[in-house]
Design a protein around this motif. Structure first.
Motif, PDB file in Angstrom:
ATOM      1  N   LYS A 207       0.819  -1.237   0.000  1.00  0.00           N
ATOM      2  CA  LYS A 207       0.000   0.000   0.000  1.00  0.00           C
ATOM      3  C   LYS A 207       0.848   1.280   0.000  1.00  0.00           C
ATOM      4  O   LYS A 207       0.336   2.369   0.282  1.00  0.00           O
ATOM      5  N   ASP A 209       2.746   4.547  -1.378  1.00  0.00           N
ATOM      6  CA  ASP A 209       2.516   5.495  -2.475  1.00  0.00           C
ATOM      7  C   ASP A 209       3.831   5.886  -3.144  1.00  0.00           C
ATOM      8  O   ASP A 209       3.857   6.242  -4.322  1.00  0.00           O
ATOM      9  N   LYS A 247       1.108  -0.964  -5.335  1.00  0.00           N
ATOM     10  CA  LYS A 247       0.146  -0.109  -6.039  1.00  0.00           C
ATOM     11  C   LYS A 247       0.640   0.143  -7.451  1.00  0.00           C
ATOM     12  O   LYS A 247       1.837   0.345  -7.672  1.00  0.00           O
ATOM     13  N   LYS A 248      -0.282   0.184  -8.391  1.00  0.00           N
ATOM     14  CA  LYS A 248       0.099   0.355  -9.798  1.00  0.00           C
ATOM     15  C   LYS A 248       0.725   1.730 -10.056  1.00  0.00           C
ATOM     16  O   LYS A 248       1.535   1.898 -10.959  1.00  0.00           O
ATOM     17  N   ASP A 249       0.313   2.707  -9.235  1.00  0.00           N
ATOM     18  CA  ASP A 249       0.858   4.056  -9.442  1.00  0.00           C
ATOM     19  C   ASP A 249       1.933   4.415  -8.414  1.00  0.00           C
ATOM     20  O   ASP A 249       2.205   5.593  -8.163  1.00  0.00           O
ATOM     21  N   LEU A 250       2.559   3.383  -7.842  1.00  0.00           N
ATOM     22  CA  LEU A 250       3.658   3.609  -6.890  1.00  0.00           C
ATOM     23  C   LEU A 250       4.749   4.451  -7.558  1.00  0.00           C
ATOM     24  O   LEU A 250       5.211   4.138  -8.660  1.00  0.00           O
TER      25      LEU A 250
END
Ligand code: CP
Length: 297
Positions: A207, A209, A247-250
């Motif tokens: 999780k 970012d 997360k895909k947008d990490l």
């Protein structure tokens, strides 16, 4: 502000001012003219990004730049660092950007500085790298402005990293939601400034970012602090496979210099989620903001 030495010394207001000034410079705000000032860069440890970035930032503000070459200087003939600095001040240098292997090298210099002479810490041993943390924060804010709900993972050799120290202090001041420091036990910090520590990259990435990969810093390791490179790559290297559950947008960050295939795979370092070169670009604007804060009214 007379000197820029530690994140620890900065107030929330000063941090916010530097961020907004750097962003304004990036957007094209009219540049101040500090052509009456002079800056010297003194780097006693290697550097590509920090030194050149400070020198470009100075040129953007019309500040003449003198690069001090330690290997060719009279320090080699026995002159002390403090005497070298006193002589450079006597010649009229207004701003010194210094990188040294010794933590808090600047403490002995402050007394030498009149009120119109300024020091910038460009990295002091394993203690702090404040301009790096500031440009990292600027880069994060451009993409994720809500710091209170953010999870940031920092991976690598935390215990020897001045970047990790400055980041921890900055995340504390900025009240970042969650900071997780990921490292093998031998590179975990003995004292924690902010966040929590784990030996599991999976836990750190869960999780998250933002992930900031740090260099393994072989040159700083004592004999008892070595960690097998193959084991590091197996358990901590940021690979495409490891990112499968993240997360895909990490957002992927690294202060540099990057050891591809060790801290991070080339495919990840060059992926669309990577902000590594954006960090470098923002570094120039952040360093302009720092100089402006030192020289401005
Ligand atoms: N990030 C950083 O400090 O890079 P350099 O060592 O190349 O200056």
């Amino acid at each position: 502000m007379q000197h820029f030495l530690e994140i620890e010394n900065l107030s929330l207001q000063e941090i916010n001012h530097l961020i907004s000034k750097a962003m304004a410079f990036k957007k094209g705000e009219v540049l101040p003219d500090y052509s009456q000032k002079r800056m010297a860069t003194l780097f006693y440890e290697n550097s590509t990004r920090t030194r050149i970035s400070f020198e470009i930032a100075a040129q953007n503000l019309s500040i003449p730049v003198i690069h001090f070459d330690n290997a060719l200087s009279s320090e080699i003939k026995g002159e002390s660092f403090e005497d070298t600095m006193a002589n450079l001040m006597a010649m009229g240098i207004d701003l010194f950007v210094i990188r040294q292997g010794k933590a808090r090298f600047y403490e002995t210099l402050k007394a030498l500085c009149s009120t119109d002479v300024h020091l910038i810490n460009a990295g002091d041993g394993t203690h702090e790298h404040p301009s790096q943390a500031m440009l990292d924060l600027m880069t994060i804010l451009e993409h994720r402005p809500q710091l209170s709900t953010l999870k940031i993972a920092v991976t690598g050799n935390i215990s020897h990293s001045r970047v990790a120290n400055s980041l921890q202090i900055l995340c504390k001041i900025m009240a970042v939601g969650e900071l997780v420091l990921v490292a093998p036990p031998v590179w975990q910090p003995t004292s924690l400034i902010y966040g929590r520590v784990t030996g599991s990259l999976e836990e750190g990435l869960d999780k998250a970012d933002v992930v900031i990969c740090l260099r393994i810093q072989k040159e700083r390791l004592k004999e008892t602090e070595f960690f097998e490179l193959e084991a590091y790559k197996k358990h901590f290297s940021l690979t495409s496979a490891r990112l499968a559950t993240a997360k895909k947008d990490l957002l992927i960050m690294h202060p540099g210099p990057v050891n591809r295939g060790i801290e991070v795979d080339a495919a990840v370092a060059d992926s669309k989620n990577s902000l590594i070169l954006q960090q470098v670009k923002n570094g120039v604007f952040m360093r302009m903001a720092i100089m402006d804060a030192l020289f401005g009214e």
